[in-house]
Each structure stands twice: as C-alpha cells, then as structure tokens.
Design a protein around this motif. Structure first.
Motif, PDB file in Angstrom:
ATOM      1  N   PHE A 103      58.750  94.144  66.447  1.00 18.38           N
ATOM      2  CA  PHE A 103      59.943  93.408  66.553  1.00 18.38           C
ATOM      3  C   PHE A 103      61.030  94.070  65.844  1.00 18.38           C
ATOM      4  N   LEU A 104      61.057  94.886  64.885  1.00 23.35           N
ATOM      5  CA  LEU A 104      62.164  95.468  64.118  1.00 23.35           C
ATOM      6  C   LEU A 104      62.630  96.863  64.962  1.00 23.35           C
ATOM      7  N   ILE A 105      61.645  97.314  65.686  1.00 28.03           N
ATOM      8  CA  ILE A 105      62.019  98.352  66.532  1.00 28.03           C
ATOM      9  C   ILE A 105      62.787  98.139  67.822  1.00 28.03           C
ATOM     10  N   THR A 106      62.276  97.043  68.160  1.00 31.55           N
ATOM     11  CA  THR A 106      62.935  96.871  69.662  1.00 31.55           C
ATOM     12  C   THR A 106      63.971  95.771  69.444  1.00 31.55           C
ATOM     13  N   HIS A 107      63.962  94.863  68.752  1.00 32.00           N
ATOM     14  CA  HIS A 107      65.089  93.804  68.535  1.00 32.00           C
ATOM     15  C   HIS A 107      66.152  93.921  67.330  1.00 32.00           C
ATOM     16  N   ILE A 108      65.496  93.980  66.215  1.00 28.93           N
ATOM     17  CA  ILE A 108      66.427  93.890  65.075  1.00 28.93           C
ATOM     18  C   ILE A 108      67.256  95.215  64.856  1.00 28.93           C
ATOM     19  N   TYR A 109      66.695  96.440  65.091  1.00 29.07           N
ATOM     20  CA  TYR A 109      67.260  97.368  64.670  1.00 29.07           C
ATOM     21  C   TYR A 109      67.539  98.372  65.793  1.00 29.07           C
ATOM     22  N   SER A 110      67.393  97.985  66.954  1.00 23.57           N
ATOM     23  CA  SER A 110      67.529  98.726  68.310  1.00 23.57           C
ATOM     24  C   SER A 110      68.687  99.417  68.199  1.00 23.57           C
ATOM     25  N   TYR A 111      69.705  99.033  67.515  1.00 24.34           N
ATOM     26  CA  TYR A 111      71.242  99.533  67.718  1.00 24.34           C
ATOM     27  C   TYR A 111      71.425 100.588  66.605  1.00 24.34           C
ATOM     28  N   LYS A 112      70.601 100.741  65.851  1.00 19.11           N
ATOM     29  CA  LYS A 112      70.659 102.064  64.809  1.00 19.11           C
ATOM     30  C   LYS A 112      70.299 103.361  65.532  1.00 19.11           C
ATOM     31  N   ALA A 113      70.666 104.335  64.866  1.00 19.31           N
ATOM     32  CA  ALA A 113      70.364 105.807  65.372  1.00 19.31           C
ATOM     33  C   ALA A 113      68.811 106.073  65.293  1.00 19.31           C
ATOM     34  N   TYR A 114      68.209 105.564  63.889  1.00 21.18           N
ATOM     35  CA  TYR A 114      67.044 106.222  63.601  1.00 21.18           C
ATOM     36  C   TYR A 114      66.208 104.673  62.849  1.00 21.18           C
ATOM     37  N   PHE A 115      64.901 105.043  63.184  1.00 18.40           N
ATOM     38  CA  PHE A 115      64.103 104.081  62.318  1.00 18.40           C
ATOM     39  C   PHE A 115      63.060 104.953  61.717  1.00 18.40           C
ATOM     40  N   SER A 116      63.047 104.915  60.391  1.00 16.54           N
ATOM     41  CA  SER A 116      62.185 105.735  59.399  1.00 16.54           C
ATOM     42  C   SER A 116      61.287 104.955  58.834  1.00 16.54           C
ATOM     43  N   PHE A 117      60.076 105.524  59.036  1.00 14.00           N
ATOM     44  CA  PHE A 117      58.796 105.002  58.361  1.00 14.00           C
ATOM     45  C   PHE A 117      58.487 105.388  57.117  1.00 14.00           C
ATOM     46  N   GLY A 118      59.200 106.533  56.521  1.00  8.72           N
ATOM     47  CA  GLY A 118      58.786 107.061  55.150  1.00  8.72           C
ATOM     48  C   GLY A 118      57.833 108.304  55.275  1.00  8.72           C
ATOM     49  N   ILE A 119      57.594 108.745  54.201  1.00 11.79           N
ATOM     50  CA  ILE A 119      56.858 109.859  54.042  1.00 11.79           C
ATOM     51  C   ILE A 119      55.468 109.914  54.330  1.00 11.79           C
ATOM     52  N   SER A 120      54.612 110.924  54.521  1.00  4.96           N
ATOM     53  CA  SER A 120      52.978 110.876  54.691  1.00  4.96           C
ATOM     54  C   SER A 120      52.634 111.771  53.805  1.00  4.96           C
ATOM     55  N   THR A 121      53.451 112.569  52.985  1.00  7.55           N
ATOM     56  CA  THR A 121      52.871 113.698  52.213  1.00  7.55           C
ATOM     57  C   THR A 121      52.610 113.398  50.870  1.00  7.55           C
ATOM     58  N   GLU A 122      51.883 113.953  50.140  1.00  8.37           N
ATOM     59  CA  GLU A 122      51.576 113.880  48.778  1.00  8.37           C
ATOM     60  C   GLU A 122      51.591 115.027  47.877  1.00  8.37           C
ATOM     61  N   GLN A 123      51.369 115.084  46.576  1.00 10.11           N
ATOM     62  CA  GLN A 123      51.462 116.483  45.938  1.00 10.11           C
ATOM     63  C   GLN A 123      52.368 117.345  46.106  1.00 10.11           C
ATOM     64  N   GLN A 124      53.759 116.874  46.216  1.00  8.89           N
ATOM     65  CA  GLN A 124      55.115 117.501  46.339  1.00  8.89           C
ATOM     66  C   GLN A 124      54.947 118.268  47.890  1.00  8.89           C
ATOM     67  N   GLY A 125      54.448 117.365  48.679  1.00  7.69           N
ATOM     68  CA  GLY A 125      54.340 118.037  50.220  1.00  7.69           C
ATOM     69  C   GLY A 125      53.085 118.883  50.464  1.00  7.69           C
ATOM     70  N   LYS A 126      52.370 119.054  49.726  1.00  8.10           N
ATOM     71  CA  LYS A 126      51.247 120.042  50.016  1.00  8.10           C
ATOM     72  C   LYS A 126      50.125 119.260  50.618  1.00  8.10           C
ATOM     73  N   TYR A 127      50.061 117.994  50.495  1.00  6.44           N
ATOM     74  CA  TYR A 127      48.906 117.433  51.200  1.00  6.44           C
ATOM     75  C   TYR A 127      49.508 116.415  52.070  1.00  6.44           C
ATOM     76  N   LEU A 128      48.953 116.337  53.526  1.00  4.35           N
ATOM     77  CA  LEU A 128      49.423 115.475  54.541  1.00  4.35           C
ATOM     78  C   LEU A 128      48.181 114.411  54.682  1.00  4.35           C
ATOM     79  N   ASN A 129      48.767 113.302  54.545  1.00  5.49           N
ATOM     80  CA  ASN A 129      47.769 111.824  54.729  1.00  5.49           C
ATOM     81  C   ASN A 129      47.548 111.918  56.472  1.00  5.49           C
ATOM     82  N   LYS A 130      46.733 112.303  56.872  1.00 10.53           N
ATOM     83  CA  LYS A 130      46.455 112.277  58.428  1.00 10.53           C
ATOM     84  C   LYS A 130      46.426 111.011  58.857  1.00 10.53           C
ATOM     85  N   HIS A 131      45.644 110.132  58.241  1.00 16.39           N
ATOM     86  CA  HIS A 131      45.532 108.765  58.911  1.00 16.39           C
ATOM     87  C   HIS A 131      46.711 108.200  58.734  1.00 16.39           C
ATOM     88  N   LEU A 132      47.700 108.223  57.719  1.00 21.61           N
ATOM     89  CA  LEU A 132      48.798 107.490  57.665  1.00 21.61           C
ATOM     90  C   LEU A 132      49.720 108.083  58.511  1.00 21.61           C
TER      91      LEU A 132
END
Length: 308
Positions: free
Chosen positions: A258-287
């Motif tokens: 709903f947010l992607i296709t209706h509320i914020y479709s006019y924006k340039a980007y939709f950002s989900f946030g980071i999926s890394t931990e430990q200062q970027g050294k670990y990637l949460n694959k499931h996330l």
C-alpha cells in the motif's frame, strides 16, 4: 575559511541552510538533534567563506573522538548548490585543522547516502580520499527506485492477495506500535527500539510532514505498522513490525505494498533500511531476502575515519 562551533544563537542560520541545502534532510535540523541532546556532547561546526555560510557539520564528541553524528543515521558535511570540489577540499582542510588544534585524535564520518541528495553531492567523498580516510564500516540498505520498479517475488504477490478485513491507514497510536516493536525486537534480537514511544510522539509533533505512522489494523488492534521518515526524495522505513497474527494473515505485506504503490509512489526511492550488523560485517540473509522480494536492491552507506 572561518570555522565556528555551533551554539543556540546560530539555530536560525543553521536550519535555514539545511532547508536550502542540496543534501540536508529534516534529521539535520536542530530541533531533531535537540531531542536527545542529553546523550551527546555537541560539537557541530559552521563554515564561513568570505562572510557567507557555505557548509555545516553536525557532530558530537566522545573523549578524543569526533563523531558526525553519533545520534543520527547519517550526517556528514551539509552543503549548498554553490559547493564545488575545490571548496570542499578547503572545508575539509579547515575542519581537520580545527579539530587537531582542539586536541582530538580522530573523526568518524557518516556519509549522507546519495538517495537523499537533491543535487549531486559527492564532493565530500573525494575530500575523504584526499585526507586518507579509512573505510571502516559499510552498511547495506535495500531500496526500491520507484520510477523503475522491479516486480515482486511470486510468494510476496500471493501473501498480499491473501489479506482480508484489514484497515490500512495512518495512525497516531505510537504507544501500541512501539510496544509491539519492543516485543518483536526483544524476541528476535534481544534488543529494544532506539526510540521510546514518548520520543517518537515528540518527534512526530515537531515534524508532522516527515514522520508518519502507517498501520494495518483490525478493530483497535495494530497487526502491522511502519514508521516512515519522509524526505524530499525518500520514504524511509525507520521501524517495520507486525504481530504474529499480522504476519500470518499478510497484514505487513499488504501495508508495505500500500505504501509503495499508493502513498509514496511519487517519491524517487522507497528505503527499507539496513540488513547488516556488526558494522557491516554480518549480513542478515533472511531479513534482506524479505526486502528484496519487493524488488528492493542494494544501496551502501559508508562510514570513514580520519586520523588526526
């Protein structure tokens, strides 16, 4: 080049500069920085050339280290349209000299990711290179370019279609939402939200055009919620959460779509946030796989250190 340490008498000038800057957002206004001022020793700087304000550095200090800024997701040099490469080198020279003379040993510098730029603003990256800055952390953010979207994964499409009897809309029930987020983060990561419900409500009142809570509800119960930080170019998911029931019936999937296709479709980007931990050294694959299933792809956020 004149370097001035920030004090409250410069608030009007600071905020006005952020408003017209090419890479500043509402997070860099003093009223946002002020909400957690008791946690940080501020040492922000204003840079003047020939009497004209040309750049800002939101910063705090911890011992002999300067951080730009420890309380923000991002916060490097804020500059205006007149900022060019040679001038940025002069700003960095002045910044390094100032902090060295103050007795500090290092500067940790958070870049402002390009998705937040309203004009190209990579001059600081070149200046960091010239000052032999060390890349010590790289976070990975998942972002949808809304003008050129990729299709959702098939499983995600099915989850969106399955939701029924859910009301999607905007809410001001920060207590219930942050409570839900606290339970979720405690269960999954043994941590708590960075903001309390009181802090989120305070910030939302200060920045009603920028901080918005969107929810999927049944009756009075929030089944899923996304707290959006909205800037000129980006709708950023500051917090994403759902109850066990909300996940099971596809409430979060429906709200995200709903947010992607209706509320914020006019924006340039939709950002989900980071999926890394430990200062970027670990990637949460499931996330990250979950975020990528909406068509999101990688934008990195870099952190540097300058030894003084």
């Amino acid at each position: 080049m004149e370097v001035i340490k920030y004090s409250d008498k410069y608030k009007t000038a600071w905020d006005a500069f952020v408003t017209t800057s090419k890479n500043g957002t509402f997070l860099l206004y003093r009223d946002y920085l002020k909400y957690h001022a008791n946690r940080f020793i501020d040492h922000s700087l204003l840079f003047y050339s020939k009497g004209k304000l040309i750049a800002l550095l939101p910063a705090n200090v911890v011992g002999r280290e300067v951080q730009s800024h420890g309380g923000l997701s991002y916060g490097g040099i804020v500059s205006g349209a007149s900022m060019k490469a040679q001038l940025m080198l002069e700003v960095f020279d002045a910044m390094v000299l100032y902090f060295r003379e103050q007795g500090f040993e290092s500067i940790t510098y958070k870049t402002i990711p390009y998705i937040y730029h309203q004009l190209p603003s990579g001059e600081d990256l070149y200046a960091l290179f010239r000052h032999k800055a060390i890349l010590y952390r790289r976070d990975l953010n998942t972002v949808i370019q809304l003008g050129n979207k990729l299709p959702y994964a098939k499983l995600r499409q099915r989850k969106i279609k399955q939701q029924k009897n859910i009301v999607l809309g905007q809410s001001s029930d920060f207590d219930q939402f942050i409570g839900m987020m606290g339970e979720l983060l405690q269960l999954k990561y043994n941590t708590l939200p960075a903001h309390t419900a009181t802090e989120v409500e305070l910030l939302a009142k200060r920045f009603p055009d920028n901080i918005k809570l969107h929810t999927a509800t049944q009756g009075e119960t929030i089944l899923a919620g996304i707290l959006i930080y909205e800037t000129a170019t980006v709708a950023h998911c500051q917090y994403i959460g759902a109850t066990t029931e909300g996940l099971a019936i596809g409430a979060l999937d429906a709200l995200t779509d709903f947010l992607i296709t209706h509320i914020y479709s006019y924006k340039a980007y939709f950002s989900f946030g980071i999926s890394t931990e430990q200062q970027g050294k670990y990637l949460n694959k499931h996330l990250i796989q979950n975020k990528e299933s909406y068509g999101g792809r990688a934008v990195v956020h870099d952190f540097y250190q300058i030894n003084l």
